[in-house]
Design a protein around this motif. Structure first.
Motif, PDB file in Angstrom:
ATOM      1  N   GLU A 114       0.813  -1.212   0.000  1.00  0.00           N
ATOM      2  CA  GLU A 114       0.000   0.000   0.000  1.00  0.00           C
ATOM      3  C   GLU A 114       0.852   1.271   0.000  1.00  0.00           C
ATOM      4  OE1 GLU A 114      -2.303  -0.432   3.500  1.00  0.00           O
ATOM      5  OE2 GLU A 114      -3.539  -2.078   2.710  1.00  0.00           O
ATOM      6  N   ALA A 115       2.130   1.154   0.314  1.00  0.00           N
ATOM      7  CA  ALA A 115       2.988   2.329   0.426  1.00  0.00           C
ATOM      8  C   ALA A 115       4.430   1.962   0.103  1.00  0.00           C
ATOM      9  CB  ALA A 115       2.895   2.936   1.827  1.00  0.00           C
ATOM     10  N   ASP A 116       5.191   2.977  -0.304  1.00  0.00           N
ATOM     11  CA  ASP A 116       6.634   2.825  -0.492  1.00  0.00           C
ATOM     12  C   ASP A 116       7.397   3.405   0.690  1.00  0.00           C
ATOM     13  OD1 ASP A 116       6.599   1.826  -3.293  1.00  0.00           O
ATOM     14  OD2 ASP A 116       5.721   3.793  -3.699  1.00  0.00           O
ATOM     15  N   TYR A 117       6.748   4.328   1.405  1.00  0.00           N
ATOM     16  CA  TYR A 117       7.421   5.068   2.478  1.00  0.00           C
ATOM     17  C   TYR A 117       6.367   5.395   3.529  1.00  0.00           C
ATOM     18  CZ  TYR A 117      10.492   8.823   4.426  1.00  0.00           C
ATOM     19  OH  TYR A 117      11.289   9.626   5.218  1.00  0.00           O
ATOM     20  N   THR A 118       6.691   5.137   4.775  1.00  0.00           N
ATOM     21  CA  THR A 118       5.800   5.508   5.870  1.00  0.00           C
ATOM     22  C   THR A 118       6.554   6.422   6.823  1.00  0.00           C
ATOM     23  OG1 THR A 118       6.404   3.512   7.120  1.00  0.00           O
ATOM     24  CG2 THR A 118       4.437   3.389   5.740  1.00  0.00           C
ATOM     25  N   LYS A 119       5.817   7.335   7.452  1.00  0.00           N
ATOM     26  CA  LYS A 119       6.430   8.272   8.384  1.00  0.00           C
ATOM     27  C   LYS A 119       5.487   8.521   9.544  1.00  0.00           C
ATOM     28  CE  LYS A 119       6.036  12.623   7.666  1.00  0.00           C
ATOM     29  NZ  LYS A 119       4.753  12.806   8.406  1.00  0.00           N
ATOM     30  N   GLY A 120       6.059   8.887  10.669  1.00  0.00           N
ATOM     31  CA  GLY A 120       5.263   9.149  11.854  1.00  0.00           C
ATOM     32  C   GLY A 120       4.520  10.473  11.768  1.00  0.00           C
ATOM     33  N   ASN A 121       3.403  10.529  12.465  1.00  0.00           N
ATOM     34  CA  ASN A 121       2.619  11.766  12.567  1.00  0.00           C
ATOM     35  C   ASN A 121       2.145  11.897  14.005  1.00  0.00           C
ATOM     36  OD1 ASN A 121       0.832  13.907  12.477  1.00  0.00           O
ATOM     37  ND2 ASN A 121      -0.166  13.241  10.598  1.00  0.00           N
ATOM     38  N   ARG A 122       2.666  12.909  14.700  1.00  0.00           N
ATOM     39  CA  ARG A 122       2.330  13.116  16.107  1.00  0.00           C
ATOM     40  C   ARG A 122       1.083  13.973  16.305  1.00  0.00           C
ATOM     41  NH1 ARG A 122       8.261  15.386  17.060  1.00  0.00           N
ATOM     42  NH2 ARG A 122       7.731  16.071  14.953  1.00  0.00           N
ATOM     43  N   PHE A 123       0.354  14.276  15.222  1.00  0.00           N
ATOM     44  CA  PHE A 123      -0.793  15.172  15.304  1.00  0.00           C
ATOM     45  C   PHE A 123      -2.132  14.457  15.162  1.00  0.00           C
ATOM     46  CE2 PHE A 123       2.746  17.865  14.428  1.00  0.00           C
ATOM     47  CZ  PHE A 123       2.451  19.090  14.994  1.00  0.00           C
ATOM     48  N   TYR A 124      -2.139  13.131  15.120  1.00  0.00           N
ATOM     49  CA  TYR A 124      -3.394  12.403  14.980  1.00  0.00           C
ATOM     50  C   TYR A 124      -4.257  12.519  16.234  1.00  0.00           C
ATOM     51  CZ  TYR A 124      -3.269   9.936  10.510  1.00  0.00           C
ATOM     52  OH  TYR A 124      -3.318   9.638   9.168  1.00  0.00           O
ATOM     53  N   ASP A 125      -3.648  12.268  17.386  1.00  0.00           N
ATOM     54  CA  ASP A 125      -4.373  12.287  18.655  1.00  0.00           C
ATOM     55  C   ASP A 125      -4.280  13.686  19.251  1.00  0.00           C
ATOM     56  OD1 ASP A 125      -5.501  11.927  21.130  1.00  0.00           O
ATOM     57  OD2 ASP A 125      -4.419  10.077  21.587  1.00  0.00           O
ATOM     58  N   LEU A 126      -5.387  14.415  19.214  1.00  0.00           N
ATOM     59  CA  LEU A 126      -5.372  15.794  19.695  1.00  0.00           C
ATOM     60  C   LEU A 126      -5.078  15.871  21.184  1.00  0.00           C
ATOM     61  CD1 LEU A 126      -8.417  17.276  17.734  1.00  0.00           C
ATOM     62  CD2 LEU A 126      -5.994  17.407  17.166  1.00  0.00           C
ATOM     63  N   GLU A 127      -5.412  14.822  21.944  1.00  0.00           N
ATOM     64  CA  GLU A 127      -5.157  14.829  23.381  1.00  0.00           C
ATOM     65  C   GLU A 127      -3.663  14.736  23.685  1.00  0.00           C
ATOM     66  OE1 GLU A 127      -7.410  15.362  25.680  1.00  0.00           O
ATOM     67  OE2 GLU A 127      -8.968  15.515  24.132  1.00  0.00           O
ATOM     68  N   GLN A 128      -2.908  14.142  22.764  1.00  0.00           N
ATOM     69  CA  GLN A 128      -1.479  13.945  22.982  1.00  0.00           C
ATOM     70  C   GLN A 128      -0.629  15.124  22.514  1.00  0.00           C
ATOM     71  OE1 GLN A 128       0.084  11.425  24.536  1.00  0.00           O
ATOM     72  NE2 GLN A 128      -1.854  10.402  25.000  1.00  0.00           N
ATOM     73  N   ILE A 129      -1.230  16.004  21.703  1.00  0.00           N
ATOM     74  CA  ILE A 129      -0.454  17.120  21.160  1.00  0.00           C
ATOM     75  C   ILE A 129       0.048  18.035  22.272  1.00  0.00           C
ATOM     76  CG2 ILE A 129      -0.620  19.196  19.732  1.00  0.00           C
ATOM     77  CD1 ILE A 129      -2.389  17.690  17.850  1.00  0.00           C
ATOM     78  N   GLY A 130      -0.684  18.085  23.384  1.00  0.00           N
ATOM     79  CA  GLY A 130      -0.264  18.935  24.493  1.00  0.00           C
ATOM     80  C   GLY A 130       1.089  18.569  25.058  1.00  0.00           C
ATOM     81  N   ALA A 131       1.564  17.340  24.784  1.00  0.00           N
ATOM     82  CA  ALA A 131       2.883  16.926  25.266  1.00  0.00           C
ATOM     83  C   ALA A 131       4.012  17.559  24.468  1.00  0.00           C
ATOM     84  CB  ALA A 131       3.001  15.402  25.207  1.00  0.00           C
ATOM     85  N   MET A 132       3.680  18.136  23.318  1.00  0.00           N
ATOM     86  CA  MET A 132       4.708  18.747  22.478  1.00  0.00           C
ATOM     87  C   MET A 132       4.954  20.186  22.916  1.00  0.00           C
ATOM     88  SD  MET A 132       4.755  19.139  18.301  1.00  0.00           S
ATOM     89  CE  MET A 132       4.748  17.360  18.090  1.00  0.00           C
ATOM     90  N   PRO A 133       6.211  20.597  23.064  1.00  0.00           N
ATOM     91  CA  PRO A 133       6.517  21.988  23.415  1.00  0.00           C
ATOM     92  C   PRO A 133       5.855  22.954  22.438  1.00  0.00           C
ATOM     93  CG  PRO A 133       8.481  20.637  23.553  1.00  0.00           C
ATOM     94  CD  PRO A 133       7.421  19.767  22.943  1.00  0.00           C
TER      95      PRO A 133
END
Length: 326
Positions: A114-133
Motif C-alpha cells: 500500500e505504500a513505499d514510504y511511511t512516516k510518523g505523525n504526532r498530530f493524529y491524537d489531539l489529546e497527545q499534542i499537548g505533550a509537544m513543546p
C-alpha cells in the motif's frame, strides 16, 4: 543468532545519544534482521560505546570520518542495508523519542503493497499534542504547510518526523547524493519521493519528550528551510508539469502568475500616480487592474486543486514488479 529472512533493517544515526542508544537497541524486536548504528563523528564516541557494550549480533556499527548530519548518517545506513539485500529500511533516532514497539505499524503498509514510504505523525491524537513543546507545535504546523506545497504530498502532516520506513525498490530510485544531509533531510526526502511517484503514508504516533537534547537551532535554519522549500517547489513543478507530463495545470500556473503580476504592478503604479496627483483613480483603470488579479487568482487556485488531486496513489514497488514481469 539474529533472525534471517525478514529483510527488515533499522538504521540508527548516532550523535550525542550515548545515554539512550543501548535502550533503543534492546527494545527492537525479533522481526528486525539487521541494525545499523551510524556514528556520525560523535564527540561521545557512541560507535565505540555500542561496540563495547552491545551484545546484539544483529548490530553493525558504521563510522563517519567527518560529521555529515542526520541525513548523511541515514544515507550511509541505507547504502549498507541495500548492499546486504534488505527490503525495508527503517530509520529510528537513538535518543529514545521513537518507540521501537511501533515498528510493525510502520512496516505493515509497505508489506501490504500500500505504500513505499511511511512516516510518523504526532498530530493524529489531539489529546497527545499537548505533550509537544509550544514552539515545536507552531514550527511543525508552519513547516507542514510549506512541505505540502514543496513536496506535493498534501495529505501528510508533521514533515520533520524522523520515524520512517522505506521500501528498497523506492530507495533504489532515489539520488542519495542529492538529498540534503542536514536537518532538511526528512523534508527533502518527501520531495525526492514525489519526483519518482512514491506513495507515502502517515502512521499515527504519540509525541514523546524526555531529557533528550535537540541540536536544532531554529534561528539558524529558518531562512535556509524557506529557500529550500521554494527551490523544491520550483523543481517539482518543472519535473512533474513540464518535463514528464503536461496538462491543463501546466498552463494554469504560469498564466495565473502572469495575470497576478500584471494586475498588481498596473494597479499599484496607477494608484501611486493618482495619489500623487490627488485625483481619484478612474473606474476603468481599476477594472483593468482588478480583472487580471481575479482571473489570476482563480487560475492559481485551479492549479493547486489539480496538484492536490495528483498525490501519488500507486506504489513504486508495484510499478517495478509490473516492469520486471513484463
Amino acid at each position: 543468532m539474529p533472525p534471517t529472512g525478514t529483510g527488515v533493517a533499522v538504521i540508527i544515526p548516532s550523535y550525542k545519544v550515548t545515554r539512550h542508544i543501548l535502550g533503543v537497541i534492546a527494545a527492537i524486536g525479533p522481526d528486525v534482521e539487521r541494525i545499523y548504528v551510524v556514528d556520525d563523528r560523535c564527540p561521545d564516541q557512541s560507535g565505540a560505546f555500542v561496540r563495547a557494550e552491545c551484545r546484539d549480533p544483529r548490530v553493525t556499527v558504521l563510522d563517519h570520518a567527518e560529521n555529515q548530519g542526520v541525513g548523511g548518517a541515514v544515507m550511509t545506513g541505507y547504502r549498507a542495508a541495500l548492499d546486504d539485500g534488505m527490503q525495508i529500511l527503517v530509520k529510528v533516532d537513538g535518543d529514545g523519542q521513537m518507540d521501537p514497539a511501533l515498528l510493525p505499524a510502520f512496516i505493515a503498509p509497505i508489506l501490504a503493497g500500500e505504500a513505499d514510504y511511511t512516516k510518523g505523525n504526532r498530530f493524529y491524537d489531539l489529546e497527545q499534542i499537548g505533550a509537544m513543546p509550544p514552539v515545536r507545535l507552531f514550527g511543525n504546523a508552519v513547516l507542514s504547510l510549506l512541505t505540502k506545497l514543496s513536496s506535493g504530498y498534501w495529505d501528510l502532516f508533521d514533515p520533520t518526523n524522523g520515524y520512517t520506513a522505506l521500501h528498497a525498490t523506492a530507495a533504489s530510485h532515489l539520488p542519495f547524493h542529492k538529498i540534503s544531509k542536514r536537518y532538511f533531510f526528512e523534508t527533502d526526502m518527501l520531495f525526492r519521493l514525489n519526483t519518482i511517484g512514491a506513495v507515502v503514508v502517515d502512521v499515527p504516533m504519540d509525541a514523546k519528550y524526555a531529557d533528550e537534547v535537540s541540536n536544532l537551532k531554529i534561528s539558524r535554519i529558518a531562512t535556509e528551510f524557506l529557500f529550500k522549500h521554494v527551490r523544491n517547489f520550483g523543481k517539482r513543478v518543472l519535473y512533474n508539469y513540464y518535463l514528464r507530463n503536461m496538462s491543463l495545470a501546466s498552463l494554469e500556473l504560469p498564466l495565473g502568475l502572469a495575470m497576478l503580476l500584471f494586475g498588481t504592478i498596473f494597479g499599484a503604479t496607477h494608484w501611486i500616480e493618482s495619489a500623487r496627483a490627488h485625483v481619484p483613480t478612474p473606474a476603468g483603470t481599476v477594472m483593468v487592474a482588478a480583472l487580471p488579479l481575479l482571473m489570476g487568482m482563480q487560475l492559481v487556485l485551479a492549479f493547486l486543486a489539480y496538484d492536490i488531486s495528483s498525490v501519488p496513489r500507486r506504489p513504486v514497488q508495484k510499478k517495478s514488479l509490473f516492469r520486471r514481469n513484463a
